[in-house]
Design an enzyme around this catalytic site. Structure first.
Site, PDB file in Angstrom:
ATOM      1  N   ASP A 101       0.832  -1.207   0.000  1.00 27.03           N
ATOM      2  CA  ASP A 101       0.000   0.000   0.000  1.00 27.03           C
ATOM      3  C   ASP A 101       0.864   1.253   0.000  1.00 27.03           C
ATOM      4  O   ASP A 101       0.445   2.303   0.462  1.00 27.03           O
ATOM      5  CB  ASP A 101      -0.919   0.005   1.226  1.00 27.03           C
ATOM      6  CG  ASP A 101      -0.134  -0.004   2.541  1.00 27.03           C
ATOM      7  OD1 ASP A 101       1.081  -0.292   2.498  1.00 27.03           O
ATOM      8  OD2 ASP A 101      -0.734   0.278   3.593  1.00 27.03           O
ATOM      9  N   ASP A 115       7.137  -5.190  14.427  1.00 26.22           N
ATOM     10  CA  ASP A 115       7.770  -3.858  14.432  1.00 26.22           C
ATOM     11  C   ASP A 115       7.995  -3.338  15.851  1.00 26.22           C
ATOM     12  O   ASP A 115       9.052  -2.775  16.145  1.00 26.22           O
ATOM     13  CB  ASP A 115       7.013  -2.852  13.553  1.00 26.22           C
ATOM     14  CG  ASP A 115       5.511  -2.887  13.754  1.00 26.22           C
ATOM     15  OD1 ASP A 115       5.027  -3.745  14.532  1.00 26.22           O
ATOM     16  OD2 ASP A 115       4.808  -2.058  13.157  1.00 26.22           O
TER      17      ASP A 115
END
Ligand SMILES: *[C@@H]1O[C@H](CO)[C@@H](O)[C@H](O)[C@H]1NC(C)=O
Ligand SMILES: *[C@@H]1O[C@H](CO)[C@@H](O)[C@H](O)[C@H]1NC(C)=O
Ligand SMILES: *[C@@H]1O[C@H](CO)[C@@H](O)[C@H](O)[C@H]1NC(C)=O
Length: 435
Positions: free
Chosen positions: A202, A279
């Site tokens: 994206d 993350d």
């Protein structure tokens, strides 16, 4: 007269015959002729021949040795060439782009830009790793395989991950983490690349996306206190960044969202890769180990996706205001050595130190707008959060680190003025309890 002649001839013949007989006898009965015996001559000859032979064999041996040396040298060279890693010349290192995809056919938008701006597809090969087994998305990716020679790999394990009820809603995060692990293992262990740039399906990229990573790669490679280069500035919203497209920083915060790491890093973190929330796991001191990333003032990626595991609300509130750089900065032709720790740390400390300190209220009032930059101090978590909210920057912490911070300092633009939100001089480090 005739008789006299005949007798003469007979005498001559007789004498000649005697002479012949004498020589024949002498040669049959070896002895001495002219002082040197034939035996001696033969012995001499034999000696000569033996000397000649030994000389020849010496020559032969020397020749053999020479050729062996020559061969050994060639072999050495061959071994050197094939086994010793050549010193990395930045412009030689192949850095694949790993695009993480799943079930969004809009992956074509990311791919179009990755292909459009790619300066050299041999140096920056594109690999799309697809999870989820979504056929329409696979078909879209497959078109690019034929037309542009990109590589399409598919995560073989699309099984549901059994999770207890409270975690069930995080299935997407678990699958994403599992996919990352598999894809990065492919890049580093199956394809054996020495670095990678990771993007998701994206992301738009800036025209100088490749230029940025190409130029920062040697800095990353040479500085062990760096562990990534990211295209992302968490406070990179329109109006909160300057026009300085060439401005780069070090940051203690792992930004993600279009980032590069080296193989040595994957060898370190890959084996302990987490089941989910990779993350935030990266941002933990156990993984980060005090290392920093390079990040730009103006983002080199921006996200256009609304549908995703985390980005729905966050997109509407924040991500869609991120400014994507539109100027091409020739980073590879500029000297980026100032980003190395030994140069950057004293430079950055002095920069902040020399900046006049003001209160939040004063900074917001605009009374000091004649100054290029201002410094605002924060001593507590609450102070940081309250100041961040007032000035419109991200107010959260990950493992105690504010977004974009370096040595506790957050740099951003406020109404056209540079602000350094700064911890006090006696600051000793991040507090993981700040969240
Ligand atoms: C697929 O993933 C699940 C959960 O991560 C794991 O338990 C399973 O062993 C994997 N299957 C294969 C074939 O690797
Ligand atoms: C991977 O590359 C390194 C050099 O970067 C080389 O030493 C190694 O032999 C390679 N391994 C495989 C399996 O190709
Ligand atoms: C650091 O200095 C501030 C005042 O600037 C003070 O309030 C704080 O207690 C000091 N912290 C430490 C750890 O010394």
């Amino acid at each position: 007269m005739r008789r006299k002649h005949l007798v003469g001839v007979v005498v001559v013949i007789f004498l000649t015959w005697n002479l012949l007989m004498y020589y024949m006898l002498v040669s049959k009965n070896p002895g001495k002729i002219g002082g040197v015996s034939v035996k001696d001559q033969l012995r001499n000859l034999q000696g000569d021949i033996e000397r000649q032979l030994s000389h020849n064999s010496e020559l032969l041996q020397q020749l053999r040795k020479f050729r062996e040396n020559e061969r050994a040298e060639k072999l050495d060279e061959e071994i050197r060439r094939t086994t010793t890693p050549r010193p990395i010349r930045a412009e030689d290192t192949i850095i694949p782009i790993l695009l993480i995809a799943c079930d969004r056919t809009t992956v074509s938008r990311s791919l179009d830009l990755l292909i459009k701006y790619n300066p050299n597809k041999k140096r920056f090969p594109i690999i799309v790793s697809q999870d989820c087994g979504h056929k329409p998305t696979a078909d879209v990716i497959q078109r690019y395989v034929g037309e542009y020679g990109i590589q399409h790999i598919k995560h073989p394990n699309t099984s549901e991950i059994p999770l207890p009820w409270p975690q069930k809603k995080f299935q997407g995060y678990y699958k994403l983490s599992r996919h990352y692990k598999w894809a990065l293992n492919q890049v580093f262990h199956t394809f054996n690349y020495s670095a990678v740039i990771i993007v998701e399906d994206d992301l738009d990229i800036s025209p100088d996306f490749y230029e940025y990573f190409s130029a920062t790669f040697p800095v990353l490679h040479q500085d062990p206190s760096l562990w990534c280069v990211s295209a992302w500035n968490d406070n990179g919203k329109v109006g909160m960044v300057s026009e300085e497209a060439d401005l780069l920083y070090r940051t203690d915060f792992f930004p993600g969202l279009g980032w590069m790491m080296e193989r040595s890093m994957w060898i370190e973190i890959g084996p302990k890769w987490p089941e989910a929330f990779w993350d935030d796991w990266m941002r933990h001191p156990d993984q980060r180990k005090g290392r920093a990333c390079i990040r730009p003032e103006i983002c080199r990626t921006s996200t256009f996706g609304k549908k995703g595991v985390s980005k729905g609300l966050f997109y509407e509130k924040h991500l869609k205001f991120i400014k994507l750089n539109d100027k091409f900065v020739p980073f590879t032709k500029t000297d980026l050595s100032y980003l190395s720790k030994e140069k950057y740390d004293p430079y950055f400390a002095k920069l902040v130190e020399d900046t006049p300190e003001v209160s939040v209220a004063e900074a917001m009032s605009g009374r000091r707008s004649n100054m290029k930059a201002l410094k605002i101090l924060y001593s507590t978590k609450e102070e940081f959060k309250s100041t961040a909210k007032k000035l419109g920057i991200m107010d959260d912490f990950k493992a105690g680190v504010p977004r974009v911070a370096y040595k506790g300092v957050v740099s951003f633009m406020y109404k056209g003025q540079r602000i350094y939100l700064t911890p006090p001089p006696n600051w000793t480090g991040y507090d993981v309890k700040w969240s």
